[in-house]
Design an enzyme around this catalytic site. Structure first.
Site, short mmCIF file in Angstrom:
data_model
loop_
_atom_site.label_atom_id
_atom_site.label_comp_id
_atom_site.label_asym_id
_atom_site.label_seq_id
_atom_site.Cartn_x
_atom_site.Cartn_y
_atom_site.Cartn_z
N LYS A 89 42.66 43.63 39.34
CA LYS A 89 42.79 44.03 40.67
C LYS A 89 44.46 43.26 40.81
O LYS A 89 44.68 42.50 40.26
CB LYS A 89 42.04 43.27 41.69
CG LYS A 89 40.37 43.65 41.49
CD LYS A 89 39.77 42.79 42.49
CE LYS A 89 38.50 43.14 42.48
NZ LYS A 89 37.50 42.40 43.40
N HIS A 124 46.06 40.10 45.00
CA HIS A 124 45.84 40.19 46.83
C HIS A 124 46.60 38.95 47.43
O HIS A 124 46.75 37.89 47.06
CB HIS A 124 44.35 40.04 46.92
CG HIS A 124 44.01 40.90 48.34
ND1 HIS A 124 44.34 39.84 49.26
CD2 HIS A 124 43.55 41.71 48.60
CE1 HIS A 124 43.82 40.56 50.35
NE2 HIS A 124 43.58 41.82 50.30
N HIS A 152 45.12 35.63 47.73
CA HIS A 152 45.34 34.58 46.63
C HIS A 152 46.50 33.62 46.98
O HIS A 152 46.84 32.52 46.21
CB HIS A 152 45.40 35.03 45.14
CG HIS A 152 43.83 35.62 45.10
ND1 HIS A 152 42.85 34.88 44.60
CD2 HIS A 152 43.42 37.04 44.93
CE1 HIS A 152 41.80 35.63 44.42
NE2 HIS A 152 42.07 36.87 44.43
#
Length: 580
Positions: A139, A142, A145
């Site tokens: 992923k 983001h 984070h």
């Protein structure tokens, strides 16, 4: 330094009360400054002395305060002693204040200012393992984070500056059922060409698509379970695909970390502990801690009365491990491999229950060191969007911060003088992100606000950088004056000079407070206050046109403030800029 004055006052108290000097140090604190008002420098809390048994806890505290204050005599260091409501205030000699406080600056090791304080003697030193950031493989990074990354980096920097041996660990989410979904999804929706062109974007699209399908397609869910089972059994095709996803992701994460000025000593992950997780299961079984629920899952009973009213699931009914099983294995492995004295996990507050269970299970297994494990939790960021809409990826936020900052700098015509305006805009933009995040308590949610965050005036990261750059420029323009090592401390008697010196007295206390609760707000607010005081000093204490001896003394004050500002910014994870 503050230690010199604290020790002198403690010695005075020790002689009068027939006690060791050290017992008075926790009760002595530097007084926070007020911009327009003269204050004493240190205060002694009588209630602390009563609690610690140094003074009788019975009797009138005010009478004790007045009596003790009247018995203490002034000397060459302490020139005034006064009694307040339950506190005794001490004003130190103003010439000595400037001399002792500014003495360390301009020498090698002035980056250690405030760090050699006796306050830190009570803190345990040793190996500190900090686990932070910990994004999920396959992923894109983001924005959610961001908080774990910058908070963990601050904690690691702070611990390191205080003399701990710090191990910075990134524990990647590189295992679990999401890989089952991704593996199953890639076989249906994946494309090798797209994977080469834009790897993480493509994996993200596949993950979104397969999740959508799985909501109403039982075959997809079963395919995901099968793929994860193949992974746990080390089936070559599944492992090969997983390795490809992991390598692609780590490479891209490193680029984002580089932009943030963050580094890790170890990139670990759940996958490292899949086999050890099975060993944990066997240990729990042999200790009689693992029970089978009516659903066929493996659970540990954490209820106080042993009635299964509070259980933690460690095994699915098909025998595969869960996140917490691997976390238990990871903690045991880290203790064996790194011999840490404390371990700190940095994640959002939704995981508080998870870590409570983790520490409880470790203690139940007989690992007493679990008492030295700590979870630092934080709230959510609301409304983090770019101009194009809702943010998904952190690099979009960093790009936006840089673009907006560059636009603001061009409006003020400062970019012409810069060698690399984009690089400066990036560093200042990241400073703005960090300071907005760190100003309040970590556990609080906060609303993300681009305009407020990037203001040059006010309590922002831009203001910190602007003040540092302005101080560097002042030093550069007066290099000949600044080159003189000597200065006359008696020439720093103006109210604003004294106020800055008094503020610097608090630096070691601020770092100590930060070390106690691991909250960056104490240091951020100290530095912002320093910047406001420096802004006043710029107006009231001109260097240019002043007699040489006065110019030297003022530059010594400004350069010392600049050094403390830069050191504090680095602990926060901010790279100071010299021009903007």
């Amino acid at each position: 330094m503050a230690s010199f004055f604290r020790r002198k006052i403690a010695a005075k108290l020790g002689r009068k009360l027939q006690q060791s000097d050290d017992v008075f140090l926790p009760a002595l604190t530097a007084i926070p400054v007020l911009k327009k008002q003269q204050t004493a420098d240190f205060k002694l809390s009588l209630s602390t002395l009563r609690i610690n048994g140094i003074l009788p806890s019975s009797g009138d505290i005010q009478l004790q305060t007045d009596t003790l204050a009247s018995q203490l005599k002034q000397d060459s260091v302490v020139e005034d002693i006064s009694a307040g409501r339950g506190v005794i205030s001490f004003k130190v000699n103003r010439r000595l204040l400037a001399e002792k406080l500014l003495e360390p600056f301009g020498k090698r090791g002035d980056d250690k200012f405030g760090l050699n304080s006796e306050l830190f003697n009570t803190l345990k030193k040793g190996a500190t393992l900090v686990e932070y950031s910990s994004p999920n493989i396959a992923k894109k990074f983001h924005a959610g984070h961001l908080r774990s990354t910058i908070i963990g980096n601050f904690i690691a920097n702070l611990k390191q500056s205080l003399g701990n041996n710090v191990i910075r660990m990134n524990y990647l989410g590189d295992w679990g059922m999401q890989f089952g979904l991704l593996g199953a999804g890639f076989s249906q929706f994946g494309c090798e060409e797209k994977l080469k062109e834009n790897p993480l974007q493509h994996l993200f699209e596949v993950y979104v698509q397969v999740n959508k399908e799985a909501e109403h397609n039982e075959n997809i869910k079963q395919a995901a379970r099968n793929f994860f089972k193949q992974l746990e059994q080390h089936e070559s095709h599944a492992v090969s695909l997983w390795q490809q996803f992991r390598e692609i992701t780590v490479k891209e994460y490193r680029d984002v970390y580089k932009r943030l000025g963050v580094h890790f000593d170890i990139y670990s992950g759940e996958s490292f502990h899949q086999d050890q997780a099975q060993e944990v299961v066997q240990q729990l079984q042999s200790q009689g801690l693992l029970k089978t629920s009516h659903k066929g899952t493996g659970v540990v009973d954490l209820s106080p009365d042993g009635d299964m009213s509070s259980v933690c699931t460690l095994l699915r009914s098909d025998g595969t491990t869960l996140y917490i099983t691997r976390d238990i294995a990871a903690a045991i492995s880290r203790k064996e491999n790194y011999h840490f004295d404390e371990m700190i996990y940095v994640t959002d507050k939704s995981q508080e229950h998870h870590f409570n269970q983790l520490f409880q299970i470790l203690l139940a297994m007989g690992h007493s060191w679990a008492d030295r494990c700590r979870h630092v939790s934080f709230g959510l960021v609301q409304g983090m969007k770019t101009r194009t809409g809702d943010v998904v990826f952190l690099e979009d936020v960093l790009d936006e911060a840089r673009a907006r900052m560059l636009h603001n700098m061009r409006q003020t015509n400062t970019t012409k003088e810069l060698e690399n305006p984009e690089d400066t805009a990036e560093k200042v933009g990241i400073s703005a992100l960090i300071v907005q995040d760190f100003k309040g308590p970590l556990q609080s949610d906060y609303k993300f606000d681009w305009d407020r965050m990037l203001q040059a005036q006010g309590d922002t990261g831009v203001f910190l950088q602007y003040t540092h750059a302005r101080l560097c420029s002042l030093m550069h323009r007066n290099e000949e004056v600044a080159a003189t090592a000597t200065f006359d401390p008696s020439l720093l008697q103006e109210q604003i000079s004294v106020t800055i010196l008094q503020h610097l007295l608090r630096y070691d206390e601020v770092l100590y407070q930060s070390a106690q609760d691991l909250q960056p707000k104490h240091l951020v607010n100290f530095l912002l206050k320093l910047c406001h005081l420096v802004a006043s000093a710029h107006r009231e204490l001109p260097v240019k046109g002043s007699p040489m001896d006065i110019a030297q003394a003022r530059l010594k004050l400004f350069s010392s403030a600049c050094s403390v500002l830069a050191n504090g910014m680095r602990i926060l994870g901010i790279t100071p800029v010299n021009k903007m």
